[in-house]
Design a protein around this motif. Structure first.
Motif, PDB file in Angstrom:
ATOM      1  N   VAL A 141       0.891  -1.148   0.000  1.00 41.51           N
ATOM      2  CA  VAL A 141       0.000   0.000   0.000  1.00 41.51           C
ATOM      3  C   VAL A 141       0.936   1.206   0.000  1.00 41.51           C
TER       4      VAL A 141
ATOM      5  N   SER B   9       0.710   4.304  -0.108  1.00 40.95           N
ATOM      6  CA  SER B   9       0.464   5.487   0.715  1.00 40.95           C
ATOM      7  C   SER B   9       0.804   5.225   2.180  1.00 40.95           C
ATOM      8  N   MET B  10       1.117   3.987   2.520  1.00 41.64           N
ATOM      9  CA  MET B  10       1.454   3.680   3.907  1.00 41.64           C
ATOM     10  C   MET B  10       2.964   3.582   4.070  1.00 41.64           C
TER      11      MET B  10
ATOM     12  N   LEU C 173       0.790  -5.293   8.040  1.00 36.33           N
ATOM     13  CA  LEU C 173      -0.485  -5.702   7.440  1.00 36.33           C
ATOM     14  C   LEU C 173      -0.745  -7.214   7.445  1.00 36.33           C
TER      15      LEU C 173
ATOM     16  N   LEU D 228      -1.580  -8.552  11.157  1.00 35.05           N
ATOM     17  CA  LEU D 228      -2.225  -7.586  12.047  1.00 35.05           C
ATOM     18  C   LEU D 228      -2.703  -8.246  13.337  1.00 35.05           C
TER      19      LEU D 228
ATOM     20  N   SER E 206      -1.884  -7.053  17.427  1.00 42.13           N
ATOM     21  CA  SER E 206      -2.901  -6.341  18.169  1.00 42.13           C
ATOM     22  C   SER E 206      -3.485  -7.241  19.239  1.00 42.13           C
TER      23      SER E 206
ATOM     24  N   GLY F 202      -7.909  -5.882  19.323  1.00 46.98           N
ATOM     25  CA  GLY F 202      -8.087  -4.811  18.344  1.00 46.98           C
ATOM     26  C   GLY F 202      -7.108  -3.663  18.486  1.00 46.98           C
ATOM     27  N   TRP F 203      -6.461  -3.553  19.653  1.00 50.52           N
ATOM     28  CA  TRP F 203      -5.496  -2.460  19.837  1.00 50.52           C
ATOM     29  C   TRP F 203      -4.152  -2.846  19.281  1.00 50.52           C
ATOM     30  N   LEU F 204      -3.554  -1.929  18.528  1.00 46.61           N
ATOM     31  CA  LEU F 204      -2.226  -2.208  18.008  1.00 46.61           C
ATOM     32  C   LEU F 204      -1.212  -2.149  19.139  1.00 46.61           C
TER      33      LEU F 204
ATOM     34  N   THR G  48      -5.841   1.157  16.183  1.00 43.52           N
ATOM     35  CA  THR G  48      -6.372  -0.205  16.178  1.00 43.52           C
ATOM     36  C   THR G  48      -6.106  -0.889  14.850  1.00 43.52           C
ATOM     37  N   SER G  49      -6.174  -2.197  14.879  1.00 41.93           N
ATOM     38  CA  SER G  49      -5.951  -2.948  13.645  1.00 41.93           C
ATOM     39  C   SER G  49      -7.095  -2.690  12.666  1.00 41.93           C
ATOM     40  N   TYR G  50      -8.300  -2.406  13.222  1.00 38.74           N
ATOM     41  CA  TYR G  50      -9.411  -2.101  12.319  1.00 38.74           C
ATOM     42  C   TYR G  50      -9.089  -0.867  11.479  1.00 38.74           C
TER      43      TYR G  50
ATOM     44  N   MET H  78      -6.251   0.299  10.640  1.00 37.36           N
ATOM     45  CA  MET H  78      -5.238   0.027   9.626  1.00 37.36           C
ATOM     46  C   MET H  78      -5.819  -0.750   8.451  1.00 37.36           C
ATOM     47  N   ARG H  79      -6.787  -1.628   8.762  1.00 37.99           N
ATOM     48  CA  ARG H  79      -7.421  -2.374   7.668  1.00 37.99           C
ATOM     49  C   ARG H  79      -8.169  -1.431   6.735  1.00 37.99           C
TER      50      ARG H  79
ATOM     51  N   TYR I 258      -7.532   1.742   6.136  1.00 34.08           N
ATOM     52  CA  TYR I 258      -6.538   2.448   5.314  1.00 34.08           C
ATOM     53  C   TYR I 258      -5.992   1.531   4.219  1.00 34.08           C
ATOM     54  N   ALA I 259      -5.731   0.270   4.583  1.00 31.94           N
ATOM     55  CA  ALA I 259      -5.130  -0.655   3.619  1.00 31.94           C
ATOM     56  C   ALA I 259      -6.091  -0.959   2.472  1.00 31.94           C
TER      57      ALA I 259
ATOM     58  N   GLY J  93      -6.149   2.069   0.357  1.00 31.51           N
ATOM     59  CA  GLY J  93      -4.859   2.375  -0.264  1.00 31.51           C
ATOM     60  C   GLY J  93      -4.536   1.428  -1.400  1.00 31.51           C
TER      61      GLY J  93
ATOM     62  N   ILE K   1      -6.482  -9.672   4.559  1.00 30.91           N
ATOM     63  CA  ILE K   1      -7.567  -8.836   5.082  1.00 30.91           C
ATOM     64  C   ILE K   1      -8.864  -9.195   4.369  1.00 30.91           C
ATOM     65  N   LYS K   2      -9.936  -9.374   5.152  1.00 31.71           N
ATOM     66  CA  LYS K   2     -11.215  -9.719   4.537  1.00 31.71           C
ATOM     67  C   LYS K   2     -11.880  -8.439   4.061  1.00 31.71           C
TER      68      LYS K   2
END
Lengths: 521, 344
Positions: A347, A349-350, A358, A361, A365, A368-370, B212-214, B216-217, B219-220, B223, B233-234
């Protein structure tokens, strides 16, 4: 052929060019004679495309001059270059797919009738005449979309000659077209040569140099290292000039595979393939997938990874069946480095850190928290292990060089153990230095116990790294080689014959590989 | 290659971290050109400051606390839909239906209160549910049936608006119990409830999107969808979720708006989606997806609401307000695009 001393059709003298401080061309001088075909050879990143773009007025050289038939091309002005009779057929053609052949041929200089409306009948007639000249059996009212890549290319060439181009440059004209259509391209080129057109084309393949070129010019790291008539040059000389050393030095040695099987493919039937495919790869083994463009290498890898639909069969990693989805494949210990690094790998832009996080993930996490520190350390370590050169983890991946981007795409998997590594054209668009580095990384990963499947159109790459090779042809396994067969002197010929469906004895085609371009989209 | 707003911050950090090292193209830290770089980098903030300065200069009333409260209260319903819109736009989609979803959920809430005057919570839940339902339908169409977002939500725009009139039999629902107004007009800790909801929404989503991972998903997927898929990623799930969230937030926005006017006008929220989209775009998001931040949207929202308020205070005729607003929105974004390009 024009006698020496005459004004050359195109002359480049002392071209230099840098991008962002990095020299791409370091003083390249080149003469193209009317009625001669020159092959421009060089690794990815050697400067071939840049040199062509400068000659075609798309880029301005930092120093040096371009002279077309005695007239100087002093600025980056494609329009002027065109007026002087220079045409370039890019590697990635951009015809307007939903317009017809004749509409594309006349794009930007449409014929008009006296009323000011389009003179379609006139254009169709002219287009038909032009296509006839090239002995191409295509109706000008066909939609461009329906043409094969090779045909689109020939139409592009026809377009250039229709406005009187005297110098035609083709950027990797054969890279995307099947073997049997290459012959048609050669016919067209031979015809133009007889008409006194000067031609320059880039290629990676030895047999393509021999087939049509009068002269061969080799660029390496932006400098011209060989410029000779083809008949006076051996294959060895060309290869050595291209990579600057013997092939053997480019590839690291890979230890023998272990005994336990990591990846088993059982009767996997990929949608669009003629037959199911079975094979297995042991830990520490590198299996090469060879074949022409459109043979189904990418499709097979995507199917193994669960990205592409299959109608039957099973994939097992370390003995356990894997559900057909990328997420399940990743969990099972598979990793895929896709062919199209920018389109499907990163990606852009990342930044490096986010791209590196990615695929895993879930590991980075908690509820849900990174876990920032954890992922920074893990991704940082992975990137260090491949010697990524960046300004740090926060650098946007879009600003990395091709080789470093590829390292990110590869290394992002290494934050967790990987059992099966699927590589699709891992060194496409990567310069020589980074290339040998990537080979070393691949060899290390295999040595550490991964099963590696390496799909590549670069024959030396497949031969240099693989323990075993499968050759695909139009969605089926056409044959396999291992052990001594890989090191045999005529191995390239053998693979080519398998890939193209030629009978090695007679040279006749066994079956016509049907390679529609839709196959790849 | 444009650099995302998010990455801009990172780039900034990287450059700062490298201290005084003179990288080519990076001017020294304390020189005049450094200041210029910073101004260009934060062009939208500069525009904002200029606008506030102008209104403060022209109107004594503009800078008062009461006026800022007025701005915040007016901003709240827009903030909710702009936040949802941010998520949708980050995935490369668009949600045109939020204005109509406001209308249909407001009507549903009003109808609920009309029948059960005491059950305010039920009204809020009904509105939230209606919004979530509409958003989920959008999400199903986009994520599962691959209907282009523009078309799917355009359909919902019309359908939801139709339902809003169906609920009121073609007329507004009036004569609601006065306590319906307490949803949006009461205060907690001296702050109006809608403003609290807005602040909470901004904070929560800002954290979700960056920590959160959500996030980032999302954005991904925006992107690079193909890369996201290959990273396991689903994608359909992520796409569905952003439309569902956008619908839910529109539902809440609807009940707040209805409560403020203590009625259910079926044309409530008409064309609100345009201001929401404008706020997101002014905030630096790319309609192609993958680029944008919640903070940017908050800034864009503030800009639009400040303009609305300031032009009202200066008694600019409404039609001219639109002309000025439209021009400024385009100018602001053009400046931002120019600054971004200059940077890279």
């Amino acid at each position: 052929m024009t006698a020496a001393g005459d004004v050359p059709a195109l002359e480049c003298a002392g071209l230099t060019k840098s991008f962002g401080g990095i020299p791409v061309l370091r003083g390249v001088s080149l003469r193209l004679e009317a009625g001669a075909v020159t092959a421009l050879v060089g690794e990815n990143g050697a400067g071939k495309s840049t040199a062509m773009k400068i000659a075609a007025g798309q880029l301005k050289a930092d120093t040096g001059s371009v002279t077309v038939n005695g007239t100087g091309l002093h600025r980056a002005d494609p329009g002027l270059a065109r007026q002087l009779g220079v045409a370039i057929v890019p590697q990635e053609l951009a015809p307007i797919e939903d317009m017809t052949v004749y509409e594309n041929l006349f794009l930007g200089r449409e014929l008009r009738s006296r009323t000011g409306l389009l003179d379609r009948r006139g254009m169709i007639a002219d287009a038909r005449h032009l296509l006839d000249e090239f002995a191409i059996d295509v109706d000008p009212t066909t939609k461009m979309r329906r043409l094969s890549v090779a045909m689109s290319q020939i139409v592009e060439i026809a377009k250039a000659t229709s406005w009187g181009a005297k110098v035609i440059m083709l950027d990797e004209p054969t890279s995307a077209i099947p073997e049997r259509e290459v012959a048609r391209l050669y016919d067209v080129m031979a015809r133009l040569r007889d008409d006194g057109v000067a031609m320059l084309y880039t290629t990676h393949k030895m047999d393509e140099i021999r087939a049509i070129a009068d002269r061969v010019v080799v660029l390496r790291d932006g400098a011209l290292v060989l410029d000779r008539p083809v008949v006076d040059t051996t294959d060895e000389e060309i290869v050595q000039a291209t990579i600057g050393r013997d092939l053997d030095d480019l590839f690291p040695s890979v230890p023998a595979p272990r005994d336990d099987v990591a990846l088993e493919i059982d009767d996997l039937h990929v949608v669009g393939f003629d037959a199911p495919i079975s094979f297995s790869v042991r830990r520490g083994e590198i299996l090469g997938l060879a074949g022409l463009v459109g043979a189904g290498r990418t499709e097979l890898l995507e199917a193994i990874f669960g990205k592409r639909a299959t109608v039957g069969g099973q994939v097992r990693v370390a003995g356990k069946p894997v559900k057909r989805s990328p997420a399940a494949s990743i969990n099972a210990g598979m990793a895929l480095v896709p062919e199209d690094r920018k389109g499907a790998g990163l990606v852009l832009s990342m930044n490096v850190l986010d791209n590196g996080s990615l695929p895993r993930l879930a590991h980075f996490s908690a509820a849900g928290w990174l876990r920032q520190r954890h992922r920074r350390r893990a991704v940082g370590d992975a990137m260090t292990s491949v010697a990524l050169r960046s300004r740090g983890l926060t650098q946007p991946t879009g600003t990395l060089s091709g080789g470093n981007q590829q390292k990110v795409v590869l290394a992002r998997w290494l934050t967790e153990p990987v059992d099966v590594l699927l590589l699709d054209e891992p060194t496409r668009g990567v310069d020589v230095g980074a290339r040998s580095e990537i080979y070393r990384i691949i060899a290390q990963l295999a040595a550490s116990g991964m099963a590696v499947v390496l799909a590549s159109s670069d024959m030396p790459e497949v031969l240099g790294l693989s323990h075993r090779i499968l050759v695909l042809r139009s969605g089926a396994v056409a044959g396999g080689l291992d052990g001594d067969a890989i090191t045999a002197p005529d191995v390239q010929r053998t693979i080519f014959h398998l890939a193209a469906g030629f009978d090695p004895e007679t040279g006749e085609p066994e079956a016509t590989p049907q390679l529609a371009k839709e196959h790849r989209s | 290659m444009t650099i995302t707003t998010k990455d801009t911050d990172n780039t900034l950090r990287t450059v700062t971290a490298s201290g005084g090292q003179a990288e080519p193209g990076v001017p020294g830290r304390f020189s005049g050109s450094w200041l210029r770089e910073q101004l260009i980098r934060h062009a939208m903030v500069v525009v904002m400051v200029l606008i506030i300065a102008y209104f403060s200069y022209r109107s004594a009333q503009f800078g008062t606390l009461e006026n800022w409260q007025t701005i915040a209260i007016a901003a709240a319903p827009f903030a909710l839909i702009a936040l949802g819109q941010t998520l949708v736009i980050l995935t490369g989609g668009i949600d045109l239906s939020v204005g109509s979803v406001i209308a249909v959920s407001a009507m549903a809430a009003a109808a609920t209160v009309k029948d059960h005057p005491e059950r305010l919570l039920l009204a809020v839940l009904v509105a939230a549910f209606v919004g979530l339902l509409a958003g989920s339908i959008n999400g199903l169409l986009v994520a599962r049936l691959n209907v282009p977002p523009f078309i799917a939500t355009l359909g919902m725009l019309t359908t939801a608006s139709g339902f809003a009139y169906v609920i009121g039999n073609g007329a507004p629902i009036n004569g609601l119990p006065p306590n319906f107004g307490s949803i949006a007009n009461s205060t907690v800790f001296g702050i109006e409830v809608p403003v609290l909801v807005m602040i909470a929404g901004i904070l929560v989503l800002a954290v979700v999107m960056s920590r959160t991972s959500y996030g980032m998903r999302v954005y991904a997927v925006g992107g690079n969808r193909a890369a996201a898929e290959l990273a396991g990623i689903k994608v359909p799930r992520v796409l569905f979720s952003v439309y569902a969230i956008s619908g839910l937030l529109a539902g809440l926005s609807g009940v707040i708006l209805a409560s403020r006017v203590i009625s259910g006008p079926p044309d409530l929220g008409t064309a609100y989606e345009l201001d929401a989209i404008a706020a997101v775009v002014i905030g630096g998001a790319s309609l192609m997806g993958g680029r944008g931040t919640v903070w940017g949207t908050a800034l864009g929202l503030l800009l639009i609401q400040t303009l609305n308020n300031g032009l009202d205070l200066l008694v600019v005729p409404e039609y001219w307000q639109n002309v000025i607003k439209g021009g400024l929105i385009v100018t602001a974004v053009a400046v931002d695009v120019w600054a971004t390009r200059r940077r890279s």
